[in-house]
Design a protein around this motif. Structure first.
Motif, short mmCIF file in Angstrom:
data_model
loop_
_atom_site.label_atom_id
_atom_site.label_comp_id
_atom_site.label_asym_id
_atom_site.label_seq_id
_atom_site.Cartn_x
_atom_site.Cartn_y
_atom_site.Cartn_z
N PHE A 90 2.46 1.82 -3.43
CA PHE A 90 1.53 2.38 -4.42
C PHE A 90 1.21 3.83 -4.11
O PHE A 90 1.05 4.66 -5.00
CB PHE A 90 0.23 1.57 -4.46
N ARG A 91 1.12 4.12 -2.83
CA ARG A 91 0.82 5.50 -2.45
C ARG A 91 1.90 6.44 -2.96
O ARG A 91 1.63 7.53 -3.44
CB ARG A 91 0.67 5.61 -0.92
N ILE A 151 -5.81 -2.66 -0.54
CA ILE A 151 -4.92 -3.70 -1.06
C ILE A 151 -5.38 -5.08 -0.62
O ILE A 151 -5.44 -6.02 -1.41
CB ILE A 151 -3.47 -3.48 -0.54
N PHE A 200 -4.81 6.26 -10.37
CA PHE A 200 -5.01 4.83 -10.20
C PHE A 200 -4.14 4.27 -9.07
O PHE A 200 -4.61 3.58 -8.16
CB PHE A 200 -4.69 4.13 -11.51
N PHE A 201 -2.87 4.62 -9.08
CA PHE A 201 -1.97 4.13 -8.03
C PHE A 201 -2.37 4.68 -6.67
O PHE A 201 -2.28 4.00 -5.65
CB PHE A 201 -0.52 4.53 -8.33
N ARG A 202 -2.82 5.92 -6.67
CA ARG A 202 -3.22 6.52 -5.40
C ARG A 202 -4.36 5.71 -4.78
O ARG A 202 -4.39 5.48 -3.58
CB ARG A 202 -3.64 7.98 -5.61
N ALA A 259 0.84 -1.20 0.00
CA ALA A 259 0.00 0.00 0.00
C ALA A 259 0.87 1.25 0.00
O ALA A 259 0.65 2.19 -0.76
CB ALA A 259 -0.93 0.00 1.21
N LEU A 261 -4.84 2.59 -5.10
CA LEU A 261 -4.31 1.34 -4.56
C LEU A 261 -3.55 1.57 -3.26
O LEU A 261 -3.29 0.62 -2.52
CB LEU A 261 -3.37 0.68 -5.56
N GLY A 262 -3.22 2.79 -2.97
CA GLY A 262 -2.35 3.07 -1.83
C GLY A 262 -3.01 3.11 -0.48
O GLY A 262 -2.90 4.11 0.24
N HIS A 263 -3.67 2.03 -0.13
CA HIS A 263 -4.30 1.97 1.19
C HIS A 263 -4.37 0.52 1.63
O HIS A 263 -4.84 -0.33 0.87
CB HIS A 263 -5.70 2.58 1.12
N PRO A 264 -3.93 0.21 2.84
CA PRO A 264 -3.83 -1.17 3.28
C PRO A 264 -5.12 -1.97 3.13
O PRO A 264 -5.09 -3.10 2.62
CB PRO A 264 -3.47 -1.06 4.77
N GLY A 267 1.50 7.36 -6.45
CA GLY A 267 0.26 8.07 -6.73
C GLY A 267 0.35 9.58 -6.82
O GLY A 267 -0.37 10.28 -6.12
#
Lengths: 113, 113
Positions: free
Chosen positions: A13-14, B22, B12-14, A10, B16-19, A17
């Motif tokens: 990816f953050r 994910i 898009f990546f942003r 995570a 995904l950036g959360h536990p 982002g």
DNA sequence: CGACCAATTGAAGAATTCTTCAAGTCATCT
DNA sequence: AGATGACTTGAAGAATTCTTCAATTGGTCG
């Protein structure tokens, strides 16, 4: 005790982002590049670019080396390219399927007349 | 005029950036799953999970269908799996190379004594 | 040395995102 | 209909992240 993998994922990816950071990674796929050149390609102020480069550096995704008066950046691992490719595939897939949906809706609308 | 691709990528990546998000994506790789089951696997409150599912839904990454009194989620595209694989490769690569570095530093330290 | 260019850093306010809780919807059961 | 279970939604405050600007470091040149 290691950070759970899903959490590392995570966080990773953050970090990706952000538009400027993405641009940087895309550009570095062509090989190492001095800040000057990044700056010429990405429409952003020097200090702002530096901030984002620092984020990528702290995360260990890129590394910097000083060469004379300029600083050159490069990807820490070339695997990044695969990731970008996968992301692009997903995005185009999602966009086209959404366009497909839009087209259907539009067609249905026509029929309603 | 379409959103530049790099910006869509960043967004898009942003997402995904959360536990929690994910975890959801990882679980859905095994196939569609009702909220109930997600809830059993991910240590999070129902309303909190719902919030994150909503984020994924809005981004078009997952889709939900109601079946009786339960709601079932699934990935919009199975390409997500590739992305996760690529991410995992990068992470393990980065971690091991960093461990390598740590080991070197430690060795140098020993020599200093 | 002093002036200047390249890049980075620190810090503060603005903007976004997270978390949480109360309230709401939808279907099922009695 | 009323009660209950499964999820979702709205909203507010807390926490993070972004942007920007002034100050700073490192190097080169006259």
């Amino acid at each position: 005790m290691p950070v759970p993998l899903y959490q590392a994922k995570a966080e990773f990816f953050r970090i990706l982002g952000h538009p400027v950071r993405i641009r940087v990674l895309e550009l570095l796929q062509g090989g190492p590049m001095p800040v000057r050149d990044l700056l010429a390609e990405i429409d952003v102020e020097p200090s702002s670019l530096s901030q984002q480069l620092a984020v990528l550096r702290r995360a260990g995704i890129v590394s910097a080396t000083r060469e004379g008066s300029t600083v050159v950046y490069e990807l820490s691992t070339s695997d990044i390219a695969d990731l970008m490719r996968a992301a692009r595939r997903i995005l185009t897939e999602m966009i086209t399927s959404r366009e497909g949906l839009l087209a259907e809706l539009k067609a249905a609308e026509e029929e309603d007349r």
